[in-house]
Structures are given as C-alpha cells and as structure tokens.
Design an enzyme around this catalytic site. Structure first.
Site, PDB file in Angstrom:
ATOM      1  N   LYS A   4     -22.195  -9.678   4.438  1.00 14.12           N
ATOM      2  CA  LYS A   4     -23.574  -9.306   4.107  1.00 14.12           C
ATOM      3  C   LYS A   4     -23.493  -7.988   3.354  1.00 14.12           C
ATOM      4  O   LYS A   4     -23.714  -6.916   3.903  1.00 14.12           O
ATOM      5  CB  LYS A   4     -24.399  -9.166   5.384  1.00 14.12           C
ATOM      6  CG  LYS A   4     -25.836  -8.692   5.184  1.00 14.12           C
ATOM      7  CD  LYS A   4     -26.758  -9.792   4.717  1.00 14.12           C
ATOM      8  CE  LYS A   4     -28.189  -9.267   4.648  1.00 14.12           C
ATOM      9  NZ  LYS A   4     -29.140 -10.314   4.223  1.00 14.12           N
ATOM     10  N   SER A  28     -31.114  -4.359   3.826  1.00 18.55           N
ATOM     11  CA  SER A  28     -32.219  -3.400   3.857  1.00 18.55           C
ATOM     12  C   SER A  28     -32.995  -3.554   5.159  1.00 18.55           C
ATOM     13  O   SER A  28     -32.817  -4.519   5.897  1.00 18.55           O
ATOM     14  CB  SER A  28     -33.153  -3.638   2.666  1.00 18.55           C
ATOM     15  OG  SER A  28     -32.479  -3.478   1.446  1.00 18.55           O
ATOM     16  N   GLU A  58     -23.880 -13.794   2.620  1.00 15.34           N
ATOM     17  CA  GLU A  58     -25.342 -13.899   2.634  1.00 15.34           C
ATOM     18  C   GLU A  58     -25.962 -12.872   1.712  1.00 15.34           C
ATOM     19  O   GLU A  58     -25.601 -11.690   1.736  1.00 15.34           O
ATOM     20  CB  GLU A  58     -25.879 -13.698   4.058  1.00 15.34           C
ATOM     21  CG  GLU A  58     -27.399 -13.851   4.142  1.00 15.34           C
ATOM     22  CD  GLU A  58     -27.964 -13.423   5.471  1.00 15.34           C
ATOM     23  OE1 GLU A  58     -29.148 -13.032   5.509  1.00 15.34           O
ATOM     24  OE2 GLU A  58     -27.230 -13.468   6.488  1.00 15.34           O
ATOM     25  N   GLY A  59     -26.903 -13.329   0.894  1.00 16.37           N
ATOM     26  CA  GLY A  59     -27.585 -12.439  -0.023  1.00 16.37           C
ATOM     27  C   GLY A  59     -28.755 -11.717   0.623  1.00 16.37           C
ATOM     28  O   GLY A  59     -28.955 -11.756   1.837  1.00 16.37           O
ATOM     29  N   ALA A  60     -29.530 -11.057  -0.221  1.00 18.03           N
ATOM     30  CA  ALA A  60     -30.726 -10.333   0.218  1.00 18.03           C
ATOM     31  C   ALA A  60     -31.915 -10.899  -0.547  1.00 18.03           C
ATOM     32  O   ALA A  60     -31.972 -10.796  -1.776  1.00 18.03           O
ATOM     33  CB  ALA A  60     -30.579  -8.840  -0.063  1.00 18.03           C
ATOM     34  N   GLY A  61     -32.848 -11.535   0.165  1.00 19.86           N
ATOM     35  CA  GLY A  61     -33.992 -12.120  -0.513  1.00 19.86           C
ATOM     36  C   GLY A  61     -33.596 -13.261  -1.425  1.00 19.86           C
ATOM     37  O   GLY A  61     -32.689 -14.032  -1.112  1.00 19.86           O
ATOM     38  N   ARG A  97     -38.719 -24.220   8.698  1.00 18.44           N
ATOM     39  CA  ARG A  97     -40.088 -23.832   8.989  1.00 18.44           C
ATOM     40  C   ARG A  97     -40.061 -22.462   9.659  1.00 18.44           C
ATOM     41  O   ARG A  97     -39.564 -22.322  10.778  1.00 18.44           O
ATOM     42  CB  ARG A  97     -40.760 -24.856   9.891  1.00 18.44           C
ATOM     43  CG  ARG A  97     -42.278 -24.629   9.992  1.00 18.44           C
ATOM     44  CD  ARG A  97     -42.919 -25.509  11.013  1.00 18.44           C
ATOM     45  NE  ARG A  97     -42.551 -26.904  10.837  1.00 18.44           N
ATOM     46  CZ  ARG A  97     -42.415 -27.766  11.845  1.00 18.44           C
ATOM     47  NH1 ARG A  97     -42.579 -27.360  13.095  1.00 18.44           N
ATOM     48  NH2 ARG A  97     -42.114 -29.026  11.605  1.00 18.44           N
TER      49      ARG A  97
END
Length: 256
Positions: A58, A62, A131-134, A192
């Site tokens: 990661k 933020s 894993e990215g951010a947004g 969901r």
C-alpha cells in the site's frame, strides 16, 4: 469477447507466463470507499491458505489517524501474516483524508517516486497484492496518478466497483482508461458498500461481463460484522485465486 457493437474497448488479456514468481496483482477501484482494502485482504489471505507467502503493498495511504500505524497497510500486512517493515509496505503516509498528492502538496512536500519504486524492488520477487488509493486518476504526486503507478509496475488489475446504480458508467470509464494503457484486467469485483439496495444490482454483473468480456465477481453483500464481511469477500474471490494457482492444461499431442 465483448459483444458485437460494444462502444467500449475490450480489456487486454492477461499476459502469457504471468505468475512465475507467484500471483502479482494491483487492486484499484472506480472510486474511494468501494472495498479495495477488503478485496486486497481477501486475496492475501487466500494466497496464504494456498501455502504461499504473499506481501501486501500500500505505497500511498491518506487519512492516517497515526502516521506510525496506517490502518490499511497494517491490515494488509496482517492478512499476509507478514512481518515486513512498515516502510516497505507503505512508504508514503498522510494524515489528511485527501488524495495523496493533494495531502503532500498542502504540506509543501513531494513524495519521492524513487522511494516507491525502491520499495517495489524489494517486493517484486514474490507474490504481491498492491493496493492503490481511490480511483485511477487520483494524484500521487505532482507528476503521477494511480494509473501511472499501475503501468510502471506492469501489474494486471482487479477493479473494485460499487454494485448499484452508476456502476455501469464508472466501470466502463475505468476499463477504457486501463485498455488505453494496455493494462490487463483480471476481474471486476462488485461490492455493496451500504445497506441500501437498488434494483440495478440484478443486471449490473451480467451487463458488465457481456459488454466488456471481463470476469465479474459478486456482488459482495453489505455486512456490518467484519468477520462475516471478510468471509464474503473470500468466497467471491476464491474462484479467481484458484484459477491463478491451477496448473496449466497439458497440450494435446498432435498425431500418433
């Protein structure tokens, strides 16, 4: 194959020979808060159960209540059952709940791209879930967005999207951007993120699969209990991981 007449580019197939050092994947999303960390945790735990020793990555986080304890990065490290130094798992951390590049700009800082790549160099020789951010065009610094990181690391993508109304448009735009960079898409995961359901969920998975020729998993239900939610993501992602780990089919002999 995408259906005839599809207006959207077909995602690039997974490259030949992928997985020589174990599965490596980048988990990104159509937006923030769609379930990327849940998907990443499930993938890591399934790889551990298969006898592998994956690492979570990661690189930008933020909204950290504590810079010494970034919650998403620690969650990935726990799922991987890893003791990797936190500076490798998550080299860039920010308190402000903003895009990493924006949070850094407010501090008058520029996150070092070479620091990110140096951390990746230590991880890239084994199984990794990054894993990215947004979403794809969230800025990481003054020159790079999330999609630039994916392209640089040359990893296939698992795209996480909301299950309900709006996901057809958001997912199509993300797939279009990934195809323009020749970034392979391994699967879409629908999740969901609220208890509210809408009638579009009944059609979205089938429509995405038909239009774009991508494996669609889920939708994963909304569950308040963290253990039950983790188990639900594991069930949804188990077929994908099994496919990665399955031995290749032997070629049929030609002639006798």
């Amino acid at each position: 194959m995408a259906t005839r007449g599809s207006r959207y580019p077909h995602p690039v197939p997974l490259p030949e020979g992928e997985g020589k050092v174990g599965p490596q994947i980048f988990v990104t999303g159509t937006d923030t808060g769609v379930g990327k960390t849940q998907v990443s945790r499930a993938l890591l735990s399934l790889l551990v159960d298969a006898g592998l020793r994956p690492q979570g990555f990661k690189p930008y986080e933020s909204g950290c209540a504590s810079l010494s304890a970034p919650s998403d990065a620690l969650s990935l490290r726990e799922a991987a059952r890893s003791d990797l130094p936190l500076d490798l798992v998550c080299p860039h951390r920010f308190r402000a709940p903003l895009a990493p590049g924006v949070a850094a700009r407010r501090l008058g800082r520029e996150p070092e791209w070479r620091t990110t790549l140096a951390a990746w160099e230590r991880l890239r020789h084994g199984p990794v879930v990054a894993e990215g951010a947004g979403g794809l065009f969230v800025p990481l610094d003054s020159s790079h967005d999330v999609i630039d990181l994916i392209s640089t690391l040359r990893l296939p993508v698992v795209l996480v999207a909301r299950a309900g109304l709006g996901t057809l448009n958001h997912t199509a735009l993300s797939l279009q951007a990934l195809a323009a960079r020749n970034i392979p898409v391994a699967a879409i995961v629908l999740s969901r993120s609220t208890p509210t359901r809408d009638s579009s969920e009944r059609d979205n998975a089938a429509l995405l699969s038909e239009r774009h020729g991508v494996q669609v998993l889920g939708p994963v239900p909304y569950l308040v209990d963290a253990r039950r939610r983790h188990a639900a993501f594991r069930r949804a992602l188990a077929p994908l991981v099994s496919g990665w780990l399955a031995p290749p089919h032997p070629k049929r002999a030609r002639g006798r």
